[in-house]
Write a protein that holds these residues in place. Structure first.
Motif, PDB file in Angstrom:
ATOM      1  N   PRO A  11       0.806  -1.227   0.000  1.00 20.27           N
ATOM      2  CA  PRO A  11       0.000   0.000   0.000  1.00 20.27           C
ATOM      3  C   PRO A  11       0.844   1.284   0.000  1.00 20.27           C
ATOM      4  N   TRP A  12       1.961   1.277   0.719  1.00 13.25           N
ATOM      5  CA  TRP A  12       2.812   2.467   0.770  1.00 13.25           C
ATOM      6  C   TRP A  12       3.376   2.770  -0.615  1.00 13.25           C
ATOM      7  N   PHE A  13       3.869   1.752  -1.289  1.00 20.13           N
ATOM      8  CA  PHE A  13       4.412   1.943  -2.638  1.00 20.13           C
ATOM      9  C   PHE A  13       3.311   2.394  -3.594  1.00 20.13           C
ATOM     10  N   ARG A  14       2.122   1.841  -3.445  1.00 22.42           N
ATOM     11  CA  ARG A  14       1.009   2.234  -4.318  1.00 22.42           C
ATOM     12  C   ARG A  14       0.745   3.730  -4.180  1.00 22.42           C
ATOM     13  N   ARG A  27       9.589   8.164 -10.711  1.00 25.82           N
ATOM     14  CA  ARG A  27       9.431   6.727 -10.923  1.00 25.82           C
ATOM     15  C   ARG A  27      10.578   5.962 -10.266  1.00 25.82           C
ATOM     16  N   ARG A  28      10.930   6.441  -9.073  1.00 25.50           N
ATOM     17  CA  ARG A  28      12.037   5.852  -8.340  1.00 25.50           C
ATOM     18  C   ARG A  28      11.790   6.020  -6.846  1.00 25.50           C
ATOM     19  N   ILE A  29      12.028   4.960  -6.092  1.00 23.67           N
ATOM     20  CA  ILE A  29      11.917   5.009  -4.635  1.00 23.67           C
ATOM     21  C   ILE A  29      13.266   4.616  -4.054  1.00 23.67           C
ATOM     22  N   VAL A  30      13.763   5.442  -3.171  1.00 19.22           N
ATOM     23  CA  VAL A  30      15.020   5.151  -2.496  1.00 19.22           C
ATOM     24  C   VAL A  30      14.697   4.770  -1.059  1.00 19.22           C
ATOM     25  N   LEU A  31      15.133   3.591  -0.658  1.00 15.94           N
ATOM     26  CA  LEU A  31      14.928   3.136   0.716  1.00 15.94           C
ATOM     27  C   LEU A  31      16.205   3.393   1.506  1.00 15.94           C
ATOM     28  N   HIS A  32      16.032   3.994   2.655  1.00 15.90           N
ATOM     29  CA  HIS A  32      17.166   4.294   3.521  1.00 15.90           C
ATOM     30  C   HIS A  32      17.154   3.331   4.715  1.00 15.90           C
ATOM     31  N   ASP A  33      18.300   3.185   5.341  1.00 20.66           N
ATOM     32  CA  ASP A  33      18.426   2.389   6.566  1.00 20.66           C
ATOM     33  C   ASP A  33      17.992   0.941   6.388  1.00 20.66           C
ATOM     34  N   VAL A  34      18.380   0.343   5.279  1.00 21.87           N
ATOM     35  CA  VAL A  34      18.073  -1.073   5.064  1.00 21.87           C
ATOM     36  C   VAL A  34      19.277  -1.722   4.368  1.00 21.87           C
ATOM     37  N   THR A  35      19.603  -2.915   4.829  1.00 21.76           N
ATOM     38  CA  THR A  35      20.723  -3.625   4.196  1.00 21.76           C
ATOM     39  C   THR A  35      20.226  -4.332   2.939  1.00 21.76           C
ATOM     40  N   LEU A  36      21.154  -4.653   2.068  1.00 16.13           N
ATOM     41  CA  LEU A  36      20.799  -5.322   0.824  1.00 16.13           C
ATOM     42  C   LEU A  36      20.101  -6.669   1.068  1.00 16.13           C
ATOM     43  N   PHE A  39      16.534  -5.992   2.133  1.00 13.38           N
ATOM     44  CA  PHE A  39      15.760  -5.481   1.005  1.00 13.38           C
ATOM     45  C   PHE A  39      15.452  -6.582   0.002  1.00 13.38           C
ATOM     46  N   GLN A  40      16.428  -7.442  -0.264  1.00 15.53           N
ATOM     47  CA  GLN A  40      16.191  -8.531  -1.216  1.00 15.53           C
ATOM     48  C   GLN A  40      15.093  -9.467  -0.723  1.00 15.53           C
ATOM     49  N   SER A  41      15.090  -9.775   0.569  1.00 13.38           N
ATOM     50  CA  SER A  41      14.020 -10.620   1.123  1.00 13.38           C
ATOM     51  C   SER A  41      12.676  -9.913   1.026  1.00 13.38           C
ATOM     52  N   PHE A  42      12.659  -8.628   1.306  1.00 17.42           N
ATOM     53  CA  PHE A  42      11.437  -7.836   1.208  1.00 17.42           C
ATOM     54  C   PHE A  42      10.901  -7.845  -0.220  1.00 17.42           C
ATOM     55  N   LEU A  43      11.776  -7.577  -1.163  1.00 17.35           N
ATOM     56  CA  LEU A  43      11.386  -7.556  -2.568  1.00 17.35           C
ATOM     57  C   LEU A  43      10.942  -8.944  -3.039  1.00 17.35           C
ATOM     58  N   HIS A  44      11.657  -9.976  -2.594  1.00 18.37           N
ATOM     59  CA  HIS A  44      11.259 -11.345  -2.933  1.00 18.37           C
ATOM     60  C   HIS A  44       9.837 -11.607  -2.449  1.00 18.37           C
ATOM     61  N   PHE A  45       9.537 -11.167  -1.223  1.00 17.60           N
ATOM     62  CA  PHE A  45       8.190 -11.374  -0.696  1.00 17.60           C
ATOM     63  C   PHE A  45       7.153 -10.628  -1.527  1.00 17.60           C
ATOM     64  N   LEU A  46       7.460  -9.402  -1.943  1.00 19.27           N
ATOM     65  CA  LEU A  46       6.509  -8.652  -2.772  1.00 19.27           C
ATOM     66  C   LEU A  46       6.233  -9.363  -4.084  1.00 19.27           C
ATOM     67  N   LEU A  69      10.956  -3.254   8.379  1.00 18.06           N
ATOM     68  CA  LEU A  69      10.713  -2.808   7.004  1.00 18.06           C
ATOM     69  C   LEU A  69       9.269  -3.092   6.580  1.00 18.06           C
ATOM     70  N   ALA A  70       8.782  -4.261   6.922  1.00 15.71           N
ATOM     71  CA  ALA A  70       7.394  -4.620   6.591  1.00 15.71           C
ATOM     72  C   ALA A  70       6.408  -3.685   7.288  1.00 15.71           C
ATOM     73  N   ASP A  71       6.708  -3.331   8.518  1.00 14.89           N
ATOM     74  CA  ASP A  71       5.850  -2.398   9.243  1.00 14.89           C
ATOM     75  C   ASP A  71       5.909  -1.012   8.605  1.00 14.89           C
ATOM     76  N   ARG A  72       7.097  -0.546   8.303  1.00 17.61           N
ATOM     77  CA  ARG A  72       7.290   0.788   7.721  1.00 17.61           C
ATOM     78  C   ARG A  72       6.534   0.934   6.398  1.00 17.61           C
ATOM     79  N   TYR A  73       6.530  -0.128   5.577  1.00 13.89           N
ATOM     80  CA  TYR A  73       5.899  -0.060   4.262  1.00 13.89           C
ATOM     81  C   TYR A  73       4.556  -0.789   4.203  1.00 13.89           C
TER      82      TYR A  73
END
Length: 167
Positions: A11-14, A27-36, A39-46, A69-73
């Motif tokens: 929903p946050w990205f939407r 057309r770009r989102i920069v995420l701060h304070d997250v390790t690669l 982020f990769q696990s988060f993106l994999h889940f999406l 991260l899941a809570d934030r987004y």
């Protein structure tokens, strides 16, 4: 990542990608304070949900960062999955940190599990372990300790009985 995929699953990205915000225009989102890796696990889940994503194999720190991260987004399903995986990670080294995390992110099952773990091991409640906790959690643990000492949690006080004992 593909705009359509992340927008449909988060929903946050939407909102960011469709509301005229800077992210929508660039057309770009920069995420701060997250390790690669997080982020990769988060993106994999999406992209794929839990398909080929075994959270039980991840460290407590990784799961905590992923939960944040899941809570934030606002990806509640991932937040719930992280909480579930963290239940198995509660131990003497992590119980206080996970209690604070659970309290901060309203993770009820994790909070209960951490409290139960600590209640069963009163020797863990030393000042060094309690130092990093917010005052309201210290008070709850202090009350919990009194209940344990008085036998209330086990149903021993003043003739209190558990329902199973009455039958």
């Amino acid at each position: 990542a593909h705009r359509v995929v992340v927008s449909s699953r988060c929903p946050w990205f939407r909102r960011a990608l469709t509301s005229g915000m800077k992210e929508s225009i660039e057309r770009r989102i920069v995420l701060h304070d997250v390790t690669l890796p997080v982020f990769q696990s988060f993106l994999h889940f999406l992209y794929a949900g839990l398909y080929r994503l075994d959270l039980s194999q991840e460290s407590a720190n990784m799961l905590a960062d992923l939960l944040l991260l899941a809570d934030r987004y606002e990806v509640d399903q991932l937040k719930d999955c992280c909480e579930e995986a963290l239940l198995a990670k509660v131990d003497s080294d992590s119980c206080f940190a996970l209690l604070a995390l659970a309290d901060q992110f309203q993770a009820g099952a994790l909070r209960r599990t951490a409290f139960q773990y600590i209640a069963q091991r009163p020797s863990l409640s030393i000042e060094e372990n309690l130092a990093e906790l917010p005052s309201h959690l210290k008070e709850e643990l202090s009350s919990l300790g009194a209940w344990v000492r008085e036998g209330v949690l086990a149903g021993e006080r003043r003739g209190w009985r558990r329902k199973e004992d009455e039958e």
